[in-house]
Design an enzyme around this catalytic site. Structure first.
Site, PDB file in Angstrom:
ATOM      1  N   PRO A   2       0.756  -1.230   0.000  1.00  0.00           N
ATOM      2  CA  PRO A   2       0.000   0.000   0.000  1.00  0.00           C
ATOM      3  C   PRO A   2       0.792   1.287   0.000  1.00  0.00           C
ATOM      4  CG  PRO A   2       0.229  -0.851   2.229  1.00  0.00           C
ATOM      5  CD  PRO A   2       1.142  -1.603   1.357  1.00  0.00           C
ATOM      6  N   GLU A   3       0.420   2.200  -0.856  1.00  0.00           N
ATOM      7  CA  GLU A   3       0.705   3.611  -0.621  1.00  0.00           C
ATOM      8  C   GLU A   3      -0.660   4.267  -0.415  1.00  0.00           C
ATOM      9  OE1 GLU A   3       3.757   5.313  -3.077  1.00  0.00           O
ATOM     10  OE2 GLU A   3       4.910   3.459  -3.056  1.00  0.00           O
ATOM     11  N   LYS A  52      -1.696   6.792   4.841  1.00  0.00           N
ATOM     12  CA  LYS A  52      -1.797   5.343   4.791  1.00  0.00           C
ATOM     13  C   LYS A  52      -2.650   4.789   5.924  1.00  0.00           C
ATOM     14  CE  LYS A  52       2.777   5.627   2.743  1.00  0.00           C
ATOM     15  NZ  LYS A  52       4.232   5.552   3.012  1.00  0.00           N
ATOM     16  N   ARG A 121      -0.471  14.142  13.742  1.00  0.00           N
ATOM     17  CA  ARG A 121       0.944  13.866  13.455  1.00  0.00           C
ATOM     18  C   ARG A 121       1.198  13.570  11.975  1.00  0.00           C
ATOM     19  NH1 ARG A 121       1.209   8.180  13.503  1.00  0.00           N
ATOM     20  NH2 ARG A 121      -0.256   7.203  14.939  1.00  0.00           N
ATOM     21  N   ASN A 162       7.317   4.523  -1.380  1.00  0.00           N
ATOM     22  CA  ASN A 162       8.567   4.381  -2.111  1.00  0.00           C
ATOM     23  C   ASN A 162       8.391   4.479  -3.628  1.00  0.00           C
ATOM     24  OD1 ASN A 162      11.313   4.208  -1.922  1.00  0.00           O
ATOM     25  ND2 ASN A 162      11.380   1.969  -1.786  1.00  0.00           N
ATOM     26  N   ARG A 258      15.494   2.281   3.023  1.00  0.00           N
ATOM     27  CA  ARG A 258      14.586   2.022   1.904  1.00  0.00           C
ATOM     28  C   ARG A 258      15.391   2.102   0.613  1.00  0.00           C
ATOM     29  NH1 ARG A 258       9.425   2.836   3.116  1.00  0.00           N
ATOM     30  NH2 ARG A 258       9.143   1.239   1.566  1.00  0.00           N
TER      31      ARG A 258
END
Length: 269
Positions: A2-3, A52, A121, A162, A258
């Site tokens: 998931p993004e 997300k 946040r 990513n 990453r």
DNA sequence: AGCGGATGTACAG
DNA sequence: TGTACCTCCGCTT
């Protein structure tokens, strides 16, 4: 996997399949057995996403907060539901449809205040219509951190992962190691606008496509591409392959644990 | 059968 | 900066 576009799509699909209806809830895997028992039989009033994070409201009990993390998956479908396997953390179902959640980082019942703390946040989300890139620019324009790291920081922008990171930097010809404060306002505004467009298309198609029509294999006279994550991309996971535009080699490097992908020739400091 | 990775995050130090 | 966590899939043996 998931993004942000995946999560917004899940929110929309939950609204369509379950919204306004009482649902059955269960946790075959067991880790959400208590929460599932509390919402079993209740009406799903509303589903929404921020970055997300997925939020499902079951008033008056509260919100189910889901974060898929790296491995989490949802399987949604029309009835009949397959027999639930023992990795299903949460199954929601009606007579007509089911949703199976596996492997999430987070699946918990939370209060309004706890939900608000999650929003607080997170940075602006290109997929939330009332959000805009100004808050992100305020941080980026003051930061010595690389733009690649900033784009993955959910406090700066919520929902980019990513793939979108690699692709949007390629599309704007920006070296991933450039410091945030060395971006121009015009560059950031263009990146933000592009994220809005790309991620909306991602929600619509439920996959990430970033290659412009003039650079598709057909348009470039290249053989059709076989792509193992389902979309058409310029650089993501294409290390050591030729860049679709300049033919140079796509590079990869590790940044903050990453994998980063970029074309050093097309992307400038 | 067993491994290494993966579109992610949180926490320890 | 490193490590733990959640699951699945494709590769190796």
């Amino acid at each position: 996997m998931p993004e942000g576009h995946t999560i917004h799509r899940l929110a929309a699909d939950h609204s369509e399949l379950f919204g306004g209806r009482p649902v059955r809830a269960g946790s075959p895997q067991g880790k959400f057995a208590d929460g599932a028992a509390l919402i079993d039989g209740q009406v799903l009033e509303h589903a929404e996403a921020h970055g997300k994070h997925l939020f499902l409201s079951f008033p008056p009990t509260g919100w189910v907060h889901v974060h898929l993390g790296l491995f989490g998956t949802y399987t949604l479908g029309r009835a009949p539901a397959p027999p639930p396997t023992d990795t299903v953390r949460l199954r929601l179902s009606t007579e007509a449809a089911y949703a199976d959640l596996r492997g999430p980082t987070a699946c918990a019942l939370i209060t309004d205040d706890e939900k608000q703390a999650v929003h607080d946040r997170l940075g602006p989300d290109p997929l939330r219509p009332s959000d805009d890139g100004d808050r992100a620019w305020a941080r980026i324009s003051r930061s010595r951190t690389s733009v690649a790291a900033l784009l993955l920081d959910q406090k700066v922008v919520a929902g980019v992962g990513n793939v979108y990171r690699a692709e949007v930097l390629f599309r704007h010809g920006i070296d991933p190691y450039r410091a945030g404060r060395d971006l121009t306002r015009a560059e950031w505004d263009a990146i933000w606008a592009d994220l809005v467009a790309l991620m909306r298309e991602g929600v619509r198609n439920n996959r990430i496509d970033t290659v412009r029509p003039e650079h598709t294999p057909e348009a470039m006279g290249r053989p059709p591409r076989v792509d193992d994550h389902g979309g058409e991309v310029y650089v993501y996971r294409r290390d050591r392959q030729p860049c679709h535009i300049c033919g140079g080699e796509v590079r990869t490097a590790e940044l903050a644990a990453r994998n980063l992908f970029w074309c050093p020739n097309c992307q400038r400091r």
